[in-house]
Structures are given as C-alpha cells and as structure tokens.
Design a protein around this motif. Structure first.
Motif, mmCIF file in Angstrom:
data_model
loop_
_atom_site.group_PDB
_atom_site.id
_atom_site.type_symbol
_atom_site.label_atom_id
_atom_site.label_comp_id
_atom_site.label_asym_id
_atom_site.label_seq_id
_atom_site.Cartn_x
_atom_site.Cartn_y
_atom_site.Cartn_z
ATOM 1 N N MET A 1 0.940 -1.269 0.093
ATOM 2 C CA MET A 1 0.007 -0.103 0.079
ATOM 3 C C MET A 1 0.676 1.306 -0.003
ATOM 4 N N ARG A 2 2.049 1.327 0.862
ATOM 5 C CA ARG A 2 2.920 2.304 0.730
ATOM 6 C C ARG A 2 3.337 2.578 -0.712
ATOM 7 N N GLN A 3 3.818 1.639 -1.298
ATOM 8 C CA GLN A 3 4.386 1.674 -2.615
ATOM 9 C C GLN A 3 3.174 2.147 -3.787
ATOM 10 N N LEU A 4 2.137 1.670 -3.721
ATOM 11 C CA LEU A 4 1.012 1.938 -4.554
ATOM 12 C C LEU A 4 0.534 3.545 -4.044
ATOM 13 N N GLY A 5 0.882 3.830 -2.869
ATOM 14 C CA GLY A 5 0.456 5.432 -2.336
ATOM 15 C C GLY A 5 1.390 6.349 -3.253
ATOM 16 N N GLY A 6 2.706 5.844 -3.377
ATOM 17 C CA GLY A 6 3.655 6.380 -4.012
ATOM 18 C C GLY A 6 3.356 6.481 -5.599
ATOM 19 N N SER A 7 2.939 5.391 -6.004
ATOM 20 C CA SER A 7 2.557 5.540 -7.597
ATOM 21 C C SER A 7 1.418 6.410 -7.792
ATOM 22 N N PHE A 8 0.519 6.258 -6.831
ATOM 23 C CA PHE A 8 -0.759 7.315 -7.115
ATOM 24 C C PHE A 8 -0.491 8.773 -6.975
ATOM 25 N N GLY A 9 0.383 8.878 -5.963
ATOM 26 C CA GLY A 9 0.871 10.368 -5.723
ATOM 27 C C GLY A 9 1.675 10.738 -7.003
ATOM 28 N N ILE A 10 2.761 10.158 -7.357
ATOM 29 C CA ILE A 10 3.562 10.606 -8.452
ATOM 30 C C ILE A 10 2.729 10.724 -10.050
ATOM 31 N N ALA A 11 1.567 9.917 -9.889
ATOM 32 C CA ALA A 11 0.639 10.151 -11.091
ATOM 33 C C ALA A 11 -0.104 11.085 -10.838
ATOM 34 N N ALA A 12 -0.742 11.533 -9.800
ATOM 35 C CA ALA A 12 -1.685 12.646 -9.377
ATOM 36 C C ALA A 12 -0.754 13.843 -9.435
#
Length: 515
Positions: A401-412
């Motif tokens: 979830m931390r990794q996905l949060g990072g990916s969502f953050g970068i994409a957003a």
C-alpha cells in the motif's frame, strides 16, 4: 524467540542493509536515465520502462512475500531474494541493449519485492516484544532514507564513473548481506510446505496489481484513457482486483490472507500507509524536477540538498522507537509528523526563481523530522493487533500500500503539473498585451538591452519576444509546482482524523511465536 547481544545487532544490520539495497534502487536509476538513453540509443519513453518494470515487478511480489516466506521458510526466501537481487544487479550492469536492461530490472524488482516485508518480519522477530517500536524504527531507516538518498548516490556515481556502476555498487553489499543472513538469521518453520498452491490467486494478483501499477506509471505520458492499452489495463486492474479478493476469500489456502482486515487498526493502517507513500514518494518526485528543470541545479546538487533531511530522519528514528516504548501514543507523534510535512510543503510553495540551495535546507530538515514521526508510528499502529503468521502477511500488504500510494502520488502530481501549467500560462498570457504598462516596460527594456549588445531593432524585438515567452513559461511552472506542493501537504493534513480511528495501545506486544 528474540535474539540477544551481538547476534541481534548483526541481524539488524543485515536486514536493514538488504532492504536499503531494494529501496535505493527504486530511485537511483532516475538520475542515470539521460546517460543510459544516450549510451544505448533509446528514446525517453523506452528508457522510462526501467523504472516502470522494476516498480510493477516489485509491487506484484510484495503482497505474496508473507506466503512465500511461510511456504519456503523466511530465512530461505530472504537469502534467495538477496542472491537473486545481487545477480540481477550484475546482469543490469552488463546489459548491452535496452531490452536486456529492462528484463534484468524486472528480475531485480521481483527479487526486491521479497526483501522489504521479509526484512521487517525478521527484524520484529529478532527484537523482544516490548521493543517492537525500536525494531520498527530501525527498519524505517531503510524504508524512508533509501528513496531519499538514492538520487544523491546515483548523482555521485555518475560524476565519478558511468551508469553501470549504479548497479555494480549493489554486488559487494549483496554478498555481505547474503553471508550474514546465512550465518546468523534463524531458520523458521515451513508452515505452507505441502499445502496446495493457489495458482489462480497468483495469476489474478499479477494481473490486477501489475496492470494498476503500469497504468499509474505510464498513464500521464500516454495521455491516460486516450491510449487504448492504458484503458484496457485500467479495466483489467479493476476486474482483476475484484476477482482476486473474491478468490482469496473463498479459497482455503490463500496467498494473501485478507481475513487480517478484521483488525480495525490494520485496515485503517492500510490507508495511512497509502497516504505516507503519497507524501514520501510524491515529494521526492516533485522536488528534484523543480530544482533541475526550473532552477537549473544538477542531479548531484539536488541529491546533496536531500541528504541533510535524510540524515535528520536517521537521527530521529531511534528516539521515536524509544518514545513508543515509553508509551507515548503513536497517534500523537504521527499527527505532528503530518503537520510538519504540511509545513514543509507550505514553505516550498513560497519558492521563487531566485531561490538557492540555502533556502531549501530548513524545509527539507523539517520534512526529514516529519517522515521519522510518520513512518514508525504508522507502521506500529498498523501491525499492533497482528499475531503469529499474520505479521508476515500484514507487512507485505502494508508495504504494498505504501508503494501504491507513492505511485498514485506521482501519477496525481504529474497530471496536476500538466493541467495547472496550461491554466497558469493562460492566465499569465492575458497580461501580455500592449495595453499593459508593466508588459510594455519589460518588453521595451529587453529590446534596449539586446540593442545595447549590438543587435538591430528587428532582431532585438524577436529576441525580446522569446525572452518574454521564457519568462511566462518559468513563471507558469513556478506557480504549478507551488500548487503541487500545496496538494501534497493538504492530502497529509486532511488525513489526520484517520489516525484516531485506530486503537490507542500502551504496549504493542508482538508474540514470541512470530514465524
């Protein structure tokens, strides 16, 4: 059973070193992309798959790592992951074309996914139950500092050598970590040995998480749903997630045990870990782009700017663990951490085109302290109710979830930068007209400056127009990055209420039978 004396510290050093290998490689490649692009004769879009392939492979294995550790024995799986990661690093450095390099980066990502959660589970098992906060703090050194210092190390290696050395540097460290794991880490039971393998679960997990991660990594550069394959992957990810959850809840031998979601603190902790990833990776993504594209800093200068904040995180981590041991509520510390991160973002949002390296020292130190106050308490709150084999499963899901949060953050944030840059540019261009005294003064000033350098009037006018265009572009970018900082800060600030949905607990006791 917890370890004692020197052996405890050797194991601690080993697992932190191994997790650092994986986390540093998440960001170290980014600074080498231009050199790799030129050396291998590839386009920027193709080279970007070095990061995408690694991230996709990593996030697929993370939720499976608890099951793999249980089936093959945690020590065996951890040792295998270190050896495979080291071999993959050697192969990456020896790659002769981009296709080979991408393939070996994917192999590196598959191995790296087995390092993080397994390292955390081993560390929790190694330390006494009453010191779990300190163990989590020590693990956090790698998890928070790794992505931060990656660009610094990468920039330094590129200054003194060439891009293969960002991979070769892993080899001696990997050999040391493998030896220490073999010699000192205790064997654990192979609880899953002989049990049926949930092959459908593995396939659905790879489809769901792999598709989602690819969409997040490539969506902005491919214009999101205007590209057919991004649309197809988005649909695949949604259907895959639904089918995967149904499969894991209905089978007797799941590879991901969703039943641990019954613990409220863990369920909420999944969301707070997602938010942590958004802030951690999102800020590490925006700040270097801001410094290099707008202020003209080199990759090494940008990495050096991030280093003091990482050092603050290193210094703070043990103290956070001690405070948790003394029953300071994790919610209070995480609240302060989120507020400090908001302060960091607020300070950076006030940057100007004249900002220098000295202007970023204090904000980045504040970020470093905030991240220390976030990672350890959030992880501790998430795992506080997990017992036995649930620790490994929970660690894998939490890290995913931390990794996905990072990916969502970068994409957003990437999408925000793209959209807001056009918005601010349009607003600024309204003022670029001959009826605006400020514009005519600036425009005529440029013309006079160029004519003073020997240009005729017509050439000076063309150059003045280009100078105005450059000024508008820079100012629109500055306003856009300010928006990105505000959004990142507000996301964490608005997440504070989530912390108080988790249970207050005086002592987070991890049972001695963790395996």
């Amino acid at each position: 059973m917890a370890e004692k004396g020197l052996k405890k510290w050797v194991i601690t050093f080993t697992v932190i070193t191994a997790s650092l290998l994986e986390l540093i490689d998440t960001t170290i490649v980014n600074v080498a992309i231009p050199q790799i692009q030129g050396n291998l004769g590839a386009t920027l879009e193709d080279v970007a798959w070095l990061s995408t392939g690694y991230a996709v492979a990593n996030v697929i294995v993370l939720p499976m790592s608890g099951w793999l550790g249980s089936r093959f024995g945690r020590k065996n799986y951890f040792l295998f992951s270190i050896i495979l990661f080291t071999i993959a690093s050697f192969l990456c450095g020896n790659a002769t074309n981009l296709e080979e390099l991408i393939a070996f980066r994917i192999l590196q990502g598959l191995a790296g996914g087995g390092l993080i959660s397994t390292a955390q589970a081993i560390l929790i098992e190694t330390w006494p139950r009453e010191d779990v906060g300190i163990a989590t703090a020590l693990f956090g050194l790698g998890a928070v500092v790794g992505p931060t210092v990656g660009p610094t190390i990468g920039g330094y290696l590129l200054e003194i050598s060439s891009w293969p050395w960002i991979f070769y540097v892993n080899i001696p460290i990997g050999i040391l970590a493998a030896y220490c794991t073999y010699a000192f880490v205790r064997e654990t039971p192979k609880d899953g040995k002989g049990m049926p393998v949930d092959w459908w679960g593995i396939v659905l997990l790879a489809l769901a998480v792999g598709s989602l991660q690819t969409v997040l990594e490539k969506g902005e550069s491919e214009d999101w749903f205007a590209t057919p394959y991004i649309t197809a992957l988005a649909v695949t990810s949604v259907l895959g997630v639904l089918l995967f959850i149904w499969r894991e809840l209905s089978t007797d031998h799941p590879i991901v045990n969703f039943k641990i979601m019954r613990h409220r603190s863990f369920s909420v902790g999944m969301f707070t870990s997602f938010i942590l990833g958004f802030g951690l990776y999102g800020s590490v993504f925006v700040f270097p782009i801001f410094c290099q594209n707008l202020l003209g800093f080199s990759a090494l200068q940008t990495g050096e700017l991030l280093f003091p904040g990482g050092l603050c995180t290193i210094v703070m981590m043990p103290f956070i663990g001690i405070m948790l041991k003394k029953n300071v509520p994790a919610q209070f510390m995480a609240t302060i951490g989120m507020f400090l991160f908001f302060v960091f973002c607020s300070m950076l949002s006030k940057s100007t085109l004249q900002s220098g390296t000295g202007d970023f020292f204090l904000p980045l130190v504040i970020r470093g302290v905030g991240m220390a106050l976030l990672f350890v308490p959030l992880t501790t709150l998430a795992i506080q109710d997990l017992k036995g084999a649930e620790i490994g499963q929970g660690s894998g899901l939490n890290n995913m979830m931390r990794q996905l949060g990072g990916s969502f953050g970068i994409a957003a944030l990437t999408t925000l930068i793209h959209v807001r840059q056009g918005f601010h540019r349009s607003n600024l261009l309204v003022n670029v007209n001959e009826y605006n005294p400020a514009f005519t003064d600036r425009f005529n000033g440029f013309i006079h400056n160029f004519m003073a350098k020997g240009y005729n009037y017509l050439d000076a006018k063309v150059l003045a127009t280009k100078a105005i265009e450059g000024t508008v572009t820079k100012q629109s970018l500055l306003l856009t990055y300010s928006d990105a900082y505000w959004v990142a800060g507000l996301v964490l600030l608005c997440s504070i209420p989530l912390l108080y949905l988790q249970k207050f607990k005086k002592n987070v006791a991890i049972p001695a039978d963790v395996h």
